[in-house]
Design a protein around this motif. Structure first.
Motif, mmCIF file in Angstrom:
data_model
loop_
_atom_site.group_PDB
_atom_site.id
_atom_site.type_symbol
_atom_site.label_atom_id
_atom_site.label_comp_id
_atom_site.label_asym_id
_atom_site.label_seq_id
_atom_site.Cartn_x
_atom_site.Cartn_y
_atom_site.Cartn_z
ATOM 1 N N VAL A 114 0.856 -1.179 0.000
ATOM 2 C CA VAL A 114 0.000 0.000 0.000
ATOM 3 C C VAL A 114 0.896 1.234 0.000
ATOM 4 O O VAL A 114 1.644 1.471 0.948
ATOM 5 N N THR A 115 0.844 1.996 -1.085
ATOM 6 C CA THR A 115 1.696 3.169 -1.242
ATOM 7 C C THR A 115 0.836 4.431 -1.281
ATOM 8 O O THR A 115 -0.352 4.396 -0.990
ATOM 9 N N GLY A 116 1.451 5.544 -1.646
ATOM 10 C CA GLY A 116 0.728 6.806 -1.731
ATOM 11 C C GLY A 116 0.880 7.617 -0.457
ATOM 12 O O GLY A 116 1.183 7.076 0.608
ATOM 13 N N PRO A 117 0.658 8.930 -0.542
ATOM 14 C CA PRO A 117 0.833 9.809 0.615
ATOM 15 C C PRO A 117 -0.416 9.892 1.481
ATOM 16 O O PRO A 117 -1.539 9.721 0.997
ATOM 17 N N ALA A 118 -0.239 10.145 2.765
ATOM 18 C CA ALA A 118 -1.330 10.496 3.686
ATOM 19 C C ALA A 118 -2.552 9.602 3.493
ATOM 20 O O ALA A 118 -3.651 10.074 3.194
ATOM 21 N N LYS A 119 -2.369 8.304 3.679
ATOM 22 C CA LYS A 119 -3.447 7.341 3.442
ATOM 23 C C LYS A 119 -4.597 7.556 4.427
ATOM 24 O O LYS A 119 -4.364 7.809 5.612
ATOM 25 N N ASP A 120 -5.811 7.411 3.931
ATOM 26 C CA ASP A 120 -6.944 7.649 4.814
ATOM 27 C C ASP A 120 -7.161 6.468 5.757
ATOM 28 O O ASP A 120 -6.613 5.378 5.576
#
Length: 457
Positions: A114-120
């Protein structure tokens, strides 16, 4: 190879694909155009299988333990996730929807990054419950991860490194933040399992990726000294795709000029994706694994083996190389100032290079209706516009060279569009339907098709 078209314009044919060319010469493309009543995409899962096998072979040849994760953002179709589940390939996701689709089509949570910024919070909650590997992009995100994981199960994390060579990137932790994060993970060891480090670089060069991977091995050693398992690193994606022949690319970039484009639109070579790359796909991975540090020493592969560190990678476009194409029907042809303006039954939102203010360059192929009827006409240059009322809705600004003047009902096939082109920007603007995706398979010499099984949103 070709330098210029017969009418003087630069041409850029894609690498040939004999199997797909046989399909396109037959009646199937026209039958599907009639059935769908709009543009559509063709998907070739056997190409995806071949590309993933090539990456795994590169790891095996180097004696490196690792795992390939398909970057799901490159294409929304379910068939790629089905192939990942069938062959034990991991998946890289960055939203709750992508994670839900991936799990629904059979990929195990432990094989998901799981990547990406500021995950909800919802994404983190499901990722923790399913045992996914979560990349942590910032100090406050680490605190959210710890909070979400409390009372459930330890969350598996990678700390994402801010690339020293790209200090303006908005992603990743710098040296001081990494040190702080190591201590925080140690204090929260009942909640967090630090499995290693990751990065993602812009551009398509092997050298910078190898250099940063060498550095992350040292971060793994440092983390182990603090009691963390730290047995893997992820080098992200950015593996180049080779769309066209080297000589054609060199000649095209040298010859193209503003007068080759509609309305005087101007591009420089720097505006374009590097459609030819001497190191692409699995060969680029081989170059990364064979690279040595700037001061000399063992190759990256040797250092990974010696340190007992697994290598994770997250290619998207490179796994989709030659795995699909996009088909539009010509709706109208007009001439102006010595060239044609085609209008097709779709929009530039289904050819997403326009998203980057650029142009998708591999030449489309014209299929006559009825098939095989060339009409004995002269070559014809034309740009290609979409069926909207927006002036900049052009699929191709360049005045491409076609073998003859198109007629309404002819098909225009854009090659090798599975990676990022098909659906990154898709929109039902003007209430036009989204192009469906047809999966093509070779069943003992017979071509069969079905609709992709993506779950409706």
């Amino acid at each position: 190879m070709a330098v210029n078209g017969p009418t003087g314009g630069p041409v850029l044919p894609a690498h040939p694909d004999p199997w797909l060319e046989d399909v396109l010469r037959g009646p199937l493309p026209h039958e599907l155009a009639y059935a769908f009543g709009g543009p559509y995409h063709l998907l070739l899962p056997h190409r995806f299988d071949r590309n993933t096998a090539a990456f795994e072979a590169a790891l095996d040849e180097a004696g490196v333990t690792g795992q390939v994760h398909y970057a799901k953002k490159a294409n929304k179709a379910a068939v790629w996730i089905e192939r990942c589940a069938a062959h034990g390939i991991g998946v890289d996701v960055a939203s709750a929807g992508e994670l839900r689709e991936t799990l629904a089509h059979g990929v195990r949570g432990e094989d998901v990054v799981v990547t990406g910024p500021a995950k909800d919070g919802e994404l983190l909650r499901v990722a923790v419950l399913q045992g996914c590997l979560v990349t942590v992009d910032a100090p406050d995100e680490l605190e959210r991860v710890i909070t979400v994981a409390g009372g459930t199960r330890p969350v598996r994390v990678l700390l994402r490194r801010l690339p020293p060579g790209q200090p303006d990137s908005r992603f990743g932790l710098d040296d001081a933040e990494l040190g702080t994060a190591l201590r925080r993970c140690r204090d929260a060891r009942d909640t967090v399992r630090l499995e290693g480090f990751s990065f993602h670089l812009a551009g398509y060069e092997a050298g910078p990726r190898a250099a940063l991977a060498h550095e992350l091995i040292e971060w793994c050693r440092r983390a182990r000294a603090s009691g963390h398992p730290a047995d893997r690193i992820s080098i992200g994606g950015g593996f180049a795709v080779d769309y066209v022949d080297a000589a054609d690319w060199e000649r095209f970039t040298r010859a193209q000029r503003p007068t080759d484009y509609h309305a005087g639109r101007s591009f420089t070579t720097a505006d374009f994706y590097p459609y030819h790359s001497p190191l692409a796909g699995a060969d680029m991975l081989r170059a990364v694994l064979a690279a040595r540090p700037a001061g000399g020493g063992a190759t990256l592969a040797a250092r990974l083996r010696g340190a007992g560190v697994r290598l994770l990678l997250e290619p998207g476009r490179a796994l989709l190389d030659r795995a699909g194409c996009t088909v539009f029907r010509v709706q109208g042809v007009k001439e102006r100032d010595g060239y044609g303006i085609l209008t097709v039954n779709g929009t530039s939102l289904s050819l997403s290079e326009q998203w980057f203010g650029s142009e998708y360059l591999p030449d489309p192929v014209l299929l006559r209706e009825p098939p095989g009827d060339t009409g004995g006409e002269e070559p014809f240059r034309a740009c290609v516009g979409g069926a909207t009322c927006l002036e900049p809705d052009l699929l191709t600004w360049r005045r491409i060279v076609l073998p003859h003047r198109p007629r309404p009902g002819d098909l225009l096939v854009y090659p090798n569009t599975a990676g990022y082109q098909m659906d990154s920007n898709e929109s039902p603007f003007h209430d036009l339907p989204l192009p469906p995706k047809a999966v093509l398979e070779d069943a003992h010499g017979r071509v069969r098709w079905r609709l992709d099984r993506r779950t409706p949103c």
